[in-house]
Motif scaffolding. Sequence first.
Motif, PDB file in Angstrom:
ATOM      1  N   LEU A   1      -5.527   5.866  19.862  1.00 40.88           N
ATOM      2  CA  LEU A   1      -6.170   7.141  19.745  1.00 40.88           C
ATOM      3  C   LEU A   1      -7.085   7.311  18.397  1.00 40.88           C
ATOM      4  CD1 LEU A   1      -6.072  10.270  20.351  1.00 40.88           C
ATOM      5  CD2 LEU A   1      -4.258  10.532  18.839  1.00 40.88           C
ATOM      6  N   ILE A   2      -8.417   7.668  18.511  1.00 39.57           N
ATOM      7  CA  ILE A   2      -9.012   7.621  17.345  1.00 39.57           C
ATOM      8  C   ILE A   2      -9.017   9.043  16.944  1.00 39.57           C
ATOM      9  CG2 ILE A   2     -11.304   7.362  16.491  1.00 39.57           C
ATOM     10  CD1 ILE A   2     -11.747   5.048  18.746  1.00 39.57           C
ATOM     11  N   VAL A   3      -8.745   9.374  15.725  1.00 35.56           N
ATOM     12  CA  VAL A   3      -8.952  10.793  14.945  1.00 35.56           C
ATOM     13  C   VAL A   3     -10.110  10.613  14.092  1.00 35.56           C
ATOM     14  CG1 VAL A   3      -7.935  12.440  13.636  1.00 35.56           C
ATOM     15  CG2 VAL A   3      -6.537  11.440  15.295  1.00 35.56           C
ATOM     16  N   LEU A   4     -10.890  11.338  14.317  1.00 37.85           N
ATOM     17  CA  LEU A   4     -12.114  11.378  13.414  1.00 37.85           C
ATOM     18  C   LEU A   4     -12.061  12.616  12.307  1.00 37.85           C
ATOM     19  CD1 LEU A   4     -14.828  11.089  16.284  1.00 37.85           C
ATOM     20  CD2 LEU A   4     -13.852   9.384  14.806  1.00 37.85           C
TER      21      LEU A   4
ATOM     22  N   ALA B   1     -11.690  15.036  17.146  1.00 36.20           N
ATOM     23  CA  ALA B   1     -12.780  15.497  16.258  1.00 36.20           C
ATOM     24  C   ALA B   1     -11.867  16.512  15.149  1.00 36.20           C
ATOM     25  CB  ALA B   1     -13.960  16.007  16.583  1.00 36.20           C
ATOM     26  N   THR B   2     -11.770  16.209  13.977  1.00 35.59           N
ATOM     27  CA  THR B   2     -11.389  17.179  13.036  1.00 35.59           C
ATOM     28  C   THR B   2     -12.251  17.094  11.683  1.00 35.59           C
ATOM     29  OG1 THR B   2     -10.111  15.715  11.243  1.00 35.59           O
ATOM     30  CG2 THR B   2      -9.215  16.156  13.452  1.00 35.59           C
ATOM     31  N   ARG B   3     -11.986  18.442  11.216  1.00 35.75           N
ATOM     32  CA  ARG B   3     -12.910  18.521   9.911  1.00 35.75           C
ATOM     33  C   ARG B   3     -12.094  18.489   8.564  1.00 35.75           C
ATOM     34  NH1 ARG B   3     -14.356  22.935  13.063  1.00 35.75           N
ATOM     35  NH2 ARG B   3     -13.302  24.177  11.787  1.00 35.75           N
TER      36      ARG B   3
ATOM     37  N   PRO C   1      -9.508  27.659   8.518  1.00 38.67           N
ATOM     38  CA  PRO C   1     -10.119  27.762   9.835  1.00 38.67           C
ATOM     39  C   PRO C   1      -9.468  26.715  10.475  1.00 38.67           C
ATOM     40  CG  PRO C   1     -11.924  27.389   8.416  1.00 38.67           C
ATOM     41  CD  PRO C   1     -10.776  27.453   7.633  1.00 38.67           C
ATOM     42  N   ASP C   2      -9.360  26.745  11.889  1.00 34.55           N
ATOM     43  CA  ASP C   2      -8.962  25.555  12.864  1.00 34.55           C
ATOM     44  C   ASP C   2      -9.679  24.463  12.366  1.00 34.55           C
ATOM     45  OD1 ASP C   2      -7.920  24.178  14.668  1.00 34.55           O
ATOM     46  OD2 ASP C   2      -9.533  24.562  16.064  1.00 34.55           O
ATOM     47  N   ASP C   3      -9.188  23.357  12.055  1.00 39.34           N
ATOM     48  CA  ASP C   3      -9.994  22.191  11.411  1.00 39.34           C
ATOM     49  C   ASP C   3      -9.762  21.057  12.546  1.00 39.34           C
ATOM     50  OD1 ASP C   3      -7.190  21.713  10.878  1.00 39.34           O
ATOM     51  OD2 ASP C   3      -7.268  21.650   8.704  1.00 39.34           O
ATOM     52  N   GLY C   4      -9.304  21.283  13.523  1.00 44.15           N
ATOM     53  CA  GLY C   4      -8.709  20.310  14.388  1.00 44.15           C
ATOM     54  C   GLY C   4      -7.389  19.532  14.573  1.00 44.15           C
ATOM     55  N   VAL C   5      -6.581  20.010  13.668  1.00 41.40           N
ATOM     56  CA  VAL C   5      -5.285  19.470  13.571  1.00 41.40           C
ATOM     57  C   VAL C   5      -4.394  19.723  14.463  1.00 41.40           C
ATOM     58  CG1 VAL C   5      -3.194  19.181  12.102  1.00 41.40           C
ATOM     59  CG2 VAL C   5      -5.371  19.227  10.955  1.00 41.40           C
TER      60      VAL C   5
ATOM     61  N   ARG D   1      -1.903  17.493  16.714  1.00 41.91           N
ATOM     62  CA  ARG D   1      -0.578  17.580  16.723  1.00 41.91           C
ATOM     63  C   ARG D   1       0.110  17.717  18.094  1.00 41.91           C
ATOM     64  NH1 ARG D   1       1.949  20.508  12.581  1.00 41.91           N
ATOM     65  NH2 ARG D   1      -0.313  21.818  12.292  1.00 41.91           N
ATOM     66  N   GLN D   2      -0.842  18.419  18.854  1.00 40.31           N
ATOM     67  CA  GLN D   2      -0.353  18.432  20.519  1.00 40.31           C
ATOM     68  C   GLN D   2       0.109  17.132  20.932  1.00 40.31           C
ATOM     69  OE1 GLN D   2      -2.704  21.096  22.459  1.00 40.31           O
ATOM     70  NE2 GLN D   2      -2.092  22.844  21.227  1.00 40.31           N
ATOM     71  N   VAL D   3      -0.943  16.107  20.830  1.00 41.09           N
ATOM     72  CA  VAL D   3      -0.833  14.807  21.198  1.00 41.09           C
ATOM     73  C   VAL D   3       0.398  13.964  20.720  1.00 41.09           C
ATOM     74  CG1 VAL D   3      -2.027  12.608  21.610  1.00 41.09           C
ATOM     75  CG2 VAL D   3      -3.357  14.803  21.705  1.00 41.09           C
ATOM     76  N   LEU D   4       0.636  14.191  19.359  1.00 39.79           N
ATOM     77  CA  LEU D   4       1.539  13.343  18.757  1.00 39.79           C
ATOM     78  C   LEU D   4       2.716  14.020  19.064  1.00 39.79           C
ATOM     79  CD1 LEU D   4      -0.896  11.892  17.353  1.00 39.79           C
ATOM     80  CD2 LEU D   4       0.051  12.004  15.173  1.00 39.79           C
ATOM     81  N   ASP D   5       2.881  15.095  19.198  1.00 40.37           N
ATOM     82  CA  ASP D   5       4.319  15.648  19.353  1.00 40.37           C
ATOM     83  C   ASP D   5       5.180  15.148  20.481  1.00 40.37           C
ATOM     84  OD1 ASP D   5       4.409  17.723  17.347  1.00 40.37           O
ATOM     85  OD2 ASP D   5       4.275  19.288  18.649  1.00 40.37           O
TER      86      ASP D   5
END
Length: 373
Positions: free
Chosen positions: A164-167, A191-193, A211-215, A219-223
Amino acid sequence: MTRRRDIGTDDPRVRVRPGRGSRPRTKQRPAHNDAVIGTVIRIDRGHYRIRLADPSLTEDGTGDITAMKARELGRGRVVVGDRVGLVGDISGRRDTRARMVRVEERRTLLRRSAEDGDAAGSQKPVVANADLLVIVVAVADPAPRPRMIDRYLVAAYDAGMEPLIVLTKTDLADAAPLTELYSPLGVRCLATRLHPHNPETGPSQADDERPDDGVEAVRQVLDGTVSVLVGHSGVGKSTLINALVPGADRATGHVNEVTGRGRHTSTSLQALELPGGGWVIDTPGVRSFGVSHVGSADILRGFPDLARVAEDCPRGCTHEEGVVDCALDEWASTADGPDASGASAAREERRARVESFRRLLAPSLEAEDPTRP
Ligand code: ZN
């Protein structure tokens, strides 16, 4: 927990594999049927920090104990994520040590190879039984290094893990070139900021005001999964871990409650529990990820569709661009569709997938032939 009890050589009534009778008899060790199962979450100079599968077995109910390897385990490496059998004092009381008497079969195994010095060509296990390899990449500052990302992908496929790539820092540059580079491989990009925290100034806003930064999507994928995070310093990996695991304090090196040992260094490979279930394993200090131990057949395991096609390749085919009679070429040039444009789109999709797969062969083929440009 009892599922594997009959598989090992522990039980003298069970003959594991006919034809393996020449195995050293020393494997006939005491049964240890009373061993309890736990998972290695941290290793510190021969001390293994373990989370028991049944936390109620420890006096404080956390399931956290410390163990040492029993002599009978020999020299084989035990790594973070290993499921192990334990005997002796499993109370978890201060200054007690359990004995680790066996390592369960590994579901996945992330490995890296040494690339210089005496150990060149040898391989080291890094983490066992993880599901996801999370490759943290900044879209800018520092500029992404696709060859490095390719190496991580190769390591994931070799390990049997899903990449999984997290930008991060996607407010600084367009993420599309990177997501388009990896979509033919079927690798998910989120994508995250996120930016690394500046230890001088700290986060610019309180966590609950940001504000929502993409985390949240990460989290939903990793949980509920066990994931390993890799990435270079400056990309925001520690910030991501701190966001996922409140109190982890990865950047600041504070004493961590998980270790329970009153000391924590930022260079230790450690499993941290996610509040929503599952674990993230940080890999600080893992600066290089050599994949010279990985062959093209290992990478192919990550692509079941291409692996089926490659069964028609000539014996010993490297599947590289331009090799004679590689079945991947024919597959890429023949695809059906509902009509002419549909078929053309399907061919283009196959061509991009084969091309991307071939790009991943480069790191391991380079290792086989150092003269390759
Ligand atoms: Zn081939």
